[in-house]
Scaffold this motif. Structure first.
Motif, PDB file in Angstrom:
ATOM      1  N   VAL A   5      30.937  41.282   9.531  1.00 44.16           N
ATOM      2  CA  VAL A   5      32.019  40.711   8.720  1.00 44.16           C
ATOM      3  C   VAL A   5      31.442  39.895   7.555  1.00 44.16           C
ATOM      4  N   VAL A   6      30.317  39.226   7.753  1.00 49.90           N
ATOM      5  CA  VAL A   6      29.721  38.401   6.695  1.00 49.90           C
ATOM      6  C   VAL A   6      29.228  39.272   5.539  1.00 49.90           C
ATOM      7  N   PRO A   7      28.432  40.328   5.784  1.00 51.38           N
ATOM      8  CA  PRO A   7      28.057  41.197   4.659  1.00 51.38           C
ATOM      9  C   PRO A   7      29.277  41.888   4.038  1.00 51.38           C
ATOM     10  N   MET A   8      30.307  42.148   4.846  1.00 45.16           N
ATOM     11  CA  MET A   8      31.520  42.759   4.300  1.00 45.16           C
ATOM     12  C   MET A   8      32.214  41.804   3.332  1.00 45.16           C
ATOM     13  N   ALA A   9      32.250  40.527   3.673  1.00 41.90           N
ATOM     14  CA  ALA A   9      32.843  39.536   2.771  1.00 41.90           C
ATOM     15  C   ALA A   9      32.045  39.470   1.470  1.00 41.90           C
ATOM     16  N   GLU A  10      30.723  39.504   1.573  1.00 47.78           N
ATOM     17  CA  GLU A  10      29.892  39.506   0.367  1.00 47.78           C
ATOM     18  C   GLU A  10      30.131  40.771  -0.442  1.00 47.78           C
ATOM     19  N   ALA A  11      30.260  41.911   0.240  1.00 51.52           N
ATOM     20  CA  ALA A  11      30.507  43.177  -0.457  1.00 51.52           C
ATOM     21  C   ALA A  11      31.849  43.147  -1.191  1.00 51.52           C
ATOM     22  N   ILE A  12      32.848  42.523  -0.607  1.00 51.48           N
ATOM     23  CA  ILE A  12      34.153  42.410  -1.269  1.00 51.48           C
ATOM     24  C   ILE A  12      34.024  41.562  -2.526  1.00 51.48           C
ATOM     25  N   VAL A  13      33.320  40.442  -2.420  1.00 50.15           N
ATOM     26  CA  VAL A  13      33.123  39.569  -3.582  1.00 50.15           C
ATOM     27  C   VAL A  13      32.345  40.302  -4.675  1.00 50.15           C
ATOM     28  N   PRO A  94      39.523  33.904  24.490  1.00 52.79           N
ATOM     29  CA  PRO A  94      39.219  32.663  23.755  1.00 52.79           C
ATOM     30  C   PRO A  94      37.835  32.078  24.038  1.00 52.79           C
ATOM     31  N   SER A  95      37.283  32.327  25.206  1.00 50.20           N
ATOM     32  CA  SER A  95      35.961  31.770  25.518  1.00 50.20           C
ATOM     33  C   SER A  95      34.844  32.481  24.753  1.00 50.20           C
ATOM     34  N   GLU A  96      35.096  33.677  24.228  1.00 47.09           N
ATOM     35  CA  GLU A  96      34.075  34.418  23.491  1.00 47.09           C
ATOM     36  C   GLU A  96      34.123  34.163  21.986  1.00 47.09           C
ATOM     37  N   ILE A  97      35.167  33.500  21.516  1.00 47.27           N
ATOM     38  CA  ILE A  97      35.296  33.255  20.083  1.00 47.27           C
ATOM     39  C   ILE A  97      34.159  32.399  19.542  1.00 47.27           C
ATOM     40  N   PRO A  98      33.769  31.292  20.194  1.00 49.14           N
ATOM     41  CA  PRO A  98      32.631  30.518  19.660  1.00 49.14           C
ATOM     42  C   PRO A  98      31.327  31.318  19.623  1.00 49.14           C
ATOM     43  N   ILE A  99      31.132  32.183  20.598  1.00 44.83           N
ATOM     44  CA  ILE A  99      29.929  33.026  20.617  1.00 44.83           C
ATOM     45  C   ILE A  99      29.950  33.976  19.421  1.00 44.83           C
ATOM     46  N   MET A 100      31.122  34.567  19.161  1.00 46.19           N
ATOM     47  CA  MET A 100      31.268  35.483  18.036  1.00 46.19           C
ATOM     48  C   MET A 100      31.035  34.747  16.714  1.00 46.19           C
ATOM     49  N   LEU A 101      31.600  33.563  16.560  1.00 49.68           N
ATOM     50  CA  LEU A 101      31.427  32.797  15.330  1.00 49.68           C
ATOM     51  C   LEU A 101      29.967  32.392  15.127  1.00 49.68           C
ATOM     52  N   HIS A 102      29.284  32.050  16.220  1.00 47.65           N
ATOM     53  CA  HIS A 102      27.862  31.716  16.132  1.00 47.65           C
ATOM     54  C   HIS A 102      27.057  32.938  15.683  1.00 47.65           C
ATOM     55  N   GLU A 103      27.375  34.100  16.231  1.00 50.69           N
ATOM     56  CA  GLU A 103      26.679  35.326  15.834  1.00 50.69           C
ATOM     57  C   GLU A 103      26.938  35.634  14.358  1.00 50.69           C
ATOM     58  N   MET A 104      28.165  35.443  13.922  1.00 52.96           N
ATOM     59  CA  MET A 104      28.482  35.684  12.511  1.00 52.96           C
ATOM     60  C   MET A 104      27.715  34.712  11.611  1.00 52.96           C
ATOM     61  N   ALA A 105      27.635  33.459  12.040  1.00 51.86           N
ATOM     62  CA  ALA A 105      26.965  32.440  11.230  1.00 51.86           C
ATOM     63  C   ALA A 105      25.461  32.644  11.177  1.00 51.86           C
ATOM     64  N   THR A 106      24.871  33.120  12.241  1.00 53.13           N
ATOM     65  CA  THR A 106      23.413  33.273  12.267  1.00 53.13           C
ATOM     66  C   THR A 106      22.985  34.685  11.870  1.00 53.13           C
ATOM     67  N   GLY A 108      24.880  37.438  10.996  1.00 53.74           N
ATOM     68  CA  GLY A 108      25.583  37.984   9.836  1.00 53.74           C
ATOM     69  C   GLY A 108      25.089  37.395   8.530  1.00 53.74           C
ATOM     70  N   THR A 109      24.914  36.083   8.503  1.00 54.46           N
ATOM     71  CA  THR A 109      24.413  35.434   7.296  1.00 54.46           C
ATOM     72  C   THR A 109      22.982  35.860   7.007  1.00 54.46           C
ATOM     73  N   SER A 110      22.172  35.975   8.040  1.00 56.63           N
ATOM     74  CA  SER A 110      20.788  36.432   7.849  1.00 56.63           C
ATOM     75  C   SER A 110      20.740  37.827   7.250  1.00 56.63           C
ATOM     76  N   MET A 111      21.586  38.713   7.753  1.00 59.53           N
ATOM     77  CA  MET A 111      21.612  40.076   7.216  1.00 59.53           C
ATOM     78  C   MET A 111      22.051  40.086   5.763  1.00 59.53           C
ATOM     79  N   ALA A 112      23.092  39.327   5.434  1.00 54.89           N
ATOM     80  CA  ALA A 112      23.600  39.283   4.063  1.00 54.89           C
ATOM     81  C   ALA A 112      22.539  38.728   3.112  1.00 54.89           C
ATOM     82  N   VAL A 113      21.863  37.669   3.530  1.00 54.07           N
ATOM     83  CA  VAL A 113      20.814  37.074   2.693  1.00 54.07           C
ATOM     84  C   VAL A 113      19.653  38.049   2.527  1.00 54.07           C
ATOM     85  N   PHE A 114      19.259  38.713   3.597  1.00 54.11           N
ATOM     86  CA  PHE A 114      18.141  39.657   3.530  1.00 54.11           C
ATOM     87  C   PHE A 114      18.461  40.816   2.584  1.00 54.11           C
TER      88      PHE A 114
END
Length: 141
Positions: A5-13, A94-106, A108-114
């Motif tokens: 989702v993070v690289p997708m957001a960058e791709a949209i921008v 709901p218990s998996e949402i923080p795990i998903m957000l952490h994965e997106m933040a770490t 997903g952001t790493s992939m987009a930056v790379f």
């Protein structure tokens, strides 16, 4: 889970920015003929040694959307993404949402930056290659 989702957001921008750049380029091209002739005479050397932003953004756009597509297919294959709401299976528990957000933040952001860094290197190499070949062609003429 949702790292693509993070690289997708960058791709949209980047897609939006590319359209704005293209529109500005078309508006600049619609200047009067005599103005264009003077602009071309002044910027002839600059255009021969530089890639235009539309081309550069096109490369970044293709890299990002290609990666998003492949990651989305992989996530669908593994059952992390489904074709019905809430689409991301982590959102149903709901218990998996923080795990998903952490994965997106770490991840997903790493992939987009790379991908963006790889694109930057591509642009740098391409512009240096153009700078090296243009003087050689000018010497032949």
């Amino acid at each position: 889970m949702g790292c693509f989702v993070v690289p997708m957001a960058e791709a949209i921008v980047v897609s939006i920015v590319k359209k704005v750049v293209k529109k500005k380029k078309e508006n600049t091209a619609s200047v009067g003929a005599e103005d264009v002739a003077s602009l071309n005479a002044e910027s002839k050397d600059f255009n021969q040694t530089k890639l235009d932003w539309e081309k550069k953004l096109s490369w970044l756009n293709q890299l990002l959307w290609g990666g998003v597509f492949l990651l989305a297919i992989e996530h669908i294959w593994h059952g992390e993404v489904v074709l019905w709401p809430p689409f991301l299976t982590a959102m149903s528990n709901p218990s998996e949402i923080p795990i998903m957000l952490h994965e997106m933040a770490t991840i997903g952001t790493s992939m987009a930056v790379f991908v963006t860094l790889v694109w930057g290197v591509m642009v740098y190499v391409a512009e240096n290659k153009i700078k090296q070949t243009v003087p050689k062609e000018c010497e032949r003429n």
